[in-house]
Design a protein around this motif. Structure first.
Motif, short mmCIF file in Angstrom:
data_model
loop_
_atom_site.label_atom_id
_atom_site.label_comp_id
_atom_site.label_asym_id
_atom_site.label_seq_id
_atom_site.Cartn_x
_atom_site.Cartn_y
_atom_site.Cartn_z
N ASP A 33 -12.59 -0.16 -0.16
CA ASP A 33 -12.84 -0.95 1.03
C ASP A 33 -13.95 -1.95 0.72
O ASP A 33 -15.09 -1.59 0.49
CB ASP A 33 -13.28 -0.01 2.17
CG ASP A 33 -13.46 -0.76 3.48
OD1 ASP A 33 -13.40 -2.00 3.45
OD2 ASP A 33 -13.66 -0.11 4.50
N LYS A 73 -2.75 -14.68 4.49
CA LYS A 73 -3.26 -13.55 3.72
C LYS A 73 -2.67 -13.58 2.31
O LYS A 73 -1.54 -14.03 2.11
CB LYS A 73 -2.92 -12.23 4.41
CG LYS A 73 -3.60 -12.06 5.76
CD LYS A 73 -3.23 -10.73 6.40
CE LYS A 73 -3.93 -10.56 7.75
NZ LYS A 73 -3.57 -9.26 8.39
N ARG A 128 -4.02 -6.60 -0.59
CA ARG A 128 -3.92 -7.73 0.32
C ARG A 128 -5.31 -8.11 0.82
O ARG A 128 -6.08 -7.26 1.25
CB ARG A 128 -3.01 -7.44 1.52
CG ARG A 128 -2.77 -8.69 2.36
CD ARG A 128 -1.55 -8.55 3.25
NE ARG A 128 -1.79 -7.70 4.40
CZ ARG A 128 -0.83 -7.32 5.24
NH1 ARG A 128 0.43 -7.69 5.03
NH2 ARG A 128 -1.10 -6.54 6.27
N ILE A 129 -5.59 -9.41 0.70
CA ILE A 129 -6.89 -9.95 1.09
C ILE A 129 -6.69 -10.85 2.30
O ILE A 129 -5.80 -11.71 2.31
CB ILE A 129 -7.53 -10.70 -0.07
CG1 ILE A 129 -7.77 -9.72 -1.24
CG2 ILE A 129 -8.83 -11.36 0.33
CD1 ILE A 129 -8.16 -10.38 -2.52
N LYS A 172 -11.84 -10.65 2.64
CA LYS A 172 -12.07 -9.22 2.46
C LYS A 172 -10.74 -8.50 2.36
O LYS A 172 -9.71 -9.00 2.83
CB LYS A 172 -12.88 -8.65 3.63
CG LYS A 172 -14.26 -9.27 3.78
CD LYS A 172 -14.98 -8.68 4.98
CE LYS A 172 -16.36 -9.29 5.15
NZ LYS A 172 -17.07 -8.74 6.33
N LEU A 173 -10.77 -7.30 1.76
CA LEU A 173 -9.57 -6.49 1.73
C LEU A 173 -9.10 -6.21 3.15
O LEU A 173 -9.90 -5.91 4.04
CB LEU A 173 -9.85 -5.17 1.00
CG LEU A 173 -9.97 -5.27 -0.52
CD1 LEU A 173 -10.51 -3.96 -1.09
CD2 LEU A 173 -8.64 -5.61 -1.15
N ASP A 174 -7.80 -6.36 3.37
CA ASP A 174 -7.22 -6.23 4.71
C ASP A 174 -7.10 -4.75 5.09
O ASP A 174 -6.29 -4.01 4.51
CB ASP A 174 -5.83 -6.88 4.70
CG ASP A 174 -5.15 -6.83 6.05
OD1 ASP A 174 -5.74 -6.28 7.01
OD2 ASP A 174 -4.02 -7.34 6.15
N TYR A 232 -3.67 -2.91 5.77
CA TYR A 232 -2.68 -2.86 4.69
C TYR A 232 -2.96 -1.67 3.78
O TYR A 232 -4.06 -1.56 3.20
CB TYR A 232 -2.74 -4.16 3.89
CG TYR A 232 -1.64 -4.34 2.87
CD1 TYR A 232 -0.34 -4.67 3.27
CD2 TYR A 232 -1.90 -4.20 1.51
CE1 TYR A 232 0.67 -4.86 2.34
CE2 TYR A 232 -0.89 -4.40 0.57
CZ TYR A 232 0.39 -4.72 1.00
OH TYR A 232 1.39 -4.91 0.08
N GLY A 279 -6.68 -1.72 2.38
CA GLY A 279 -6.31 -2.96 1.73
C GLY A 279 -5.56 -2.81 0.43
O GLY A 279 -5.16 -3.81 -0.17
N THR A 280 -5.36 -1.58 -0.05
CA THR A 280 -4.71 -1.35 -1.33
C THR A 280 -3.54 -0.37 -1.20
O THR A 280 -3.67 0.67 -0.56
CB THR A 280 -5.71 -0.78 -2.35
OG1 THR A 280 -6.80 -1.69 -2.51
CG2 THR A 280 -5.05 -0.57 -3.71
#
Length: 478
Positions: free
Chosen positions: A60, A392, A409-410, A415-417, A420, A424-425
């Motif tokens: 995160d 994005k 996904r950024i 920042k990391l979404d 998602y 984010g990963t």
């Protein structure tokens, strides 16, 4: 509005064997002259990237502890078969058509019995099964020497794209070893979606080879409106950018009746994106090494001196070695660049890095440079990021712990979404080391990802026995 899916490819063994025995066919392409490439976003076939902010030593980027609720996106589709019997030395970024069929491009030895190394294509249906109706025995072997079918050739795949009329374009390089040899040339082939060469392209051959760029190789392709753009490397190093019409003819209004530019001071142009007729390229190697470098050209083929410093924007993403691998342009004109930051040297694993520039090539203060400690940028030559319609960025990645395949996904905030996957990963969770090879955008809004988990199979050819890789392919929800 239908949201796109992302597709990932990985390599597997047992199930791959049963399906791969179904792949093989043949094809090629050549040029014609017409109007120049139009403007617009690079939404079909080219890399797109949007970056993020902050150093993330945990998955995160914000440092917050991810909650346990189900994510809104980034779910691996369990109905899409994850094991494929598709065989090749390596793979390039996949593309999907309007029916969500996935096209895979790779390098295969002796796909054509009289050839050396050949370009091979395979197609998966919307459920991820190898499509037996594609080519011959589920495989297309691309022959860019239709005038000499028994010759001694070496062909290398670079990139592919699908246009609005459902033509499949494949670019790369091909070496003619005949005597006398014509050497290595950039090629561009056009096929129908069933894998047949389109003989209305390339003076009846279905492909073109460009004598204008000796020893060249195209590694990136973007189709925008009525224009095709190829980027890559020229002989002995040199960034190469070619402007073509949809018939494969050089657009002579680009760079004063030449149709292409070559910069001998850099090693290559690793990717290209186009906005309103202006091509942007990422630069690697040569005099430009160690930072992120992006250059903007005008529709005339001259460098836009108002962008960055004399046409090239330079960003030191980290104190170490940085290498830009992917460029995209947003609808409002921001330039998003992704690649490896703080790597030991060129082509080595580095931390996933993303930066966003304004229309003048300056770092956008509203988008902090993203440099993650939790995920790495893949070493694959065709690792690229893609910009979604909502701004994005979806990027390929490798999670160091276990070297798991991952897609990140950024958000537009750099920042990391958090909506998602897990903070984010998205990771495969495979017990194997399934390293990310490439990703592509699914026309339904998701992502297709290709990974190599080390699964191989041997095939015996008249010339020799070879070992081929079998990837695994994932579909990930938007």
């Amino acid at each position: 509005m239908v949201r796109p899916h992302v597709v990932v490819v990985i390599s597997t063994s047992a199930v791959v064997l049963s399906l791969l025995s179904q792949l093989v066919a043949c094809s090629g392409d050549d040029p014609v002259v017409s109007a120049g490439p139009d403007g617009g976003d690079d939404t079909r076939g080219g890399p797109d990237t949007t970056g993020g902010g902050g150093d993330a030593s945990s998955p995160d980027a914000t440092g917050d502890t991810p909650d346990s609720t189900a994510p809104a996106g980034g779910v691996i589709d369990p109905t899409f078969s994850g094991t494929k019997d598709v065989r090749a030395y390596y793979y390039r970024a996949p593309v999907t058509d309007r029916n969500r069929r996935v096209y895979l491009l790779g390098e295969h030895p002796h796909c054509i019995p009289t050839g050396l190394t050949d370009v091979v294509l395979a197609r998966l249906d919307a459920q991820g099964a190898v499509d037996p109706t594609f080519g011959t025995n589920s495989r297309v072997c691309l022959n860019t020497y239709a005038d000499a079918p028994t010759g001694d050739f070496f062909e290398v795949p670079g990139a592919m794209a699908i246009d609005a009329s459902d033509h499949l374009y494949v670019a790369g390089s091909s070496l003619d070893n005949r005597t006398p040899s014509t050497g290595t040339r950039v090629f561009l082939a056009r096929l129908s979606l069933d894998g047949q060469l389109d003989t209305s392209f390339g003076a009846g051959k279905g492909f073109v080879r460009f004598a204008d760029v000796a020893e060249g190789h195209a590694s990136s392709i973007v189709i925008v409106g009525q224009g095709i753009w190829l980027a890559g490397r020229a002989k002995n190093g040199g960034g190469m950018l070619i402007a073509l019409d949809l018939n494969g003819a050089l657009v002579k209004t680009f760079n004063t009746n030449v149709g292409l530019v070559v910069d001998p001071n850099v090693d290559s142009f690793s990717s290209v994106a186009v906005k309103e007729g202006n091509p942007y390229v990422t630069i690697t190697g040569g005099a430009k090494a160690g930072d992120f470098f992006v250059r903007k050209y005008l529709p005339t083929g001259t460098v836009d001196s108002a962008f960055g410093n004399g046409g090239t924007a330079t960003v030191a993403v980290s104190p170490g070695f940085d290498e830009a691998r992917s460029v995209s342009v947003t609808s409002d004109g921001h330039v998003v660049v992704a690649g490896a930051g703080q790597a030991p040297s060129a082509g080595q694993p580095g931390r996933l890095a993303v930066v966003r520039l304004d229309s003048k090539g300056a770092v956008d203060p509203a988008f902090p440079t993203f440099l993650s400690g939790a995920v790495q940028w893949p070493t694959s030559a065709d690792a690229r990021a893609f910009l979604q319609s909502d701004g994005k960025l979806v990027a390929p990645a490798v999670v160091p712990s276990g070297r798991d395949l991952a897609v990140v996904r950024i958000g537009t905030d750099g920042k990391l979404d958090p909506t998602y996957g897990k903070a984010g990963t998205v990771a495969s969770g495979s017990p194997k080391d399934d390293v990310t090879v490439a990703i592509g955008v699914d026309t339904s809004g998701g992502t297709i990802a290709i990974a190599d988990d080390g699964d191989t199979v041997e095939e015996q050819f008249p010339q020799q026995k070879v070992t081929l890789k079998r990837p695994v392919v994932y579909r990930i929800s938007p």
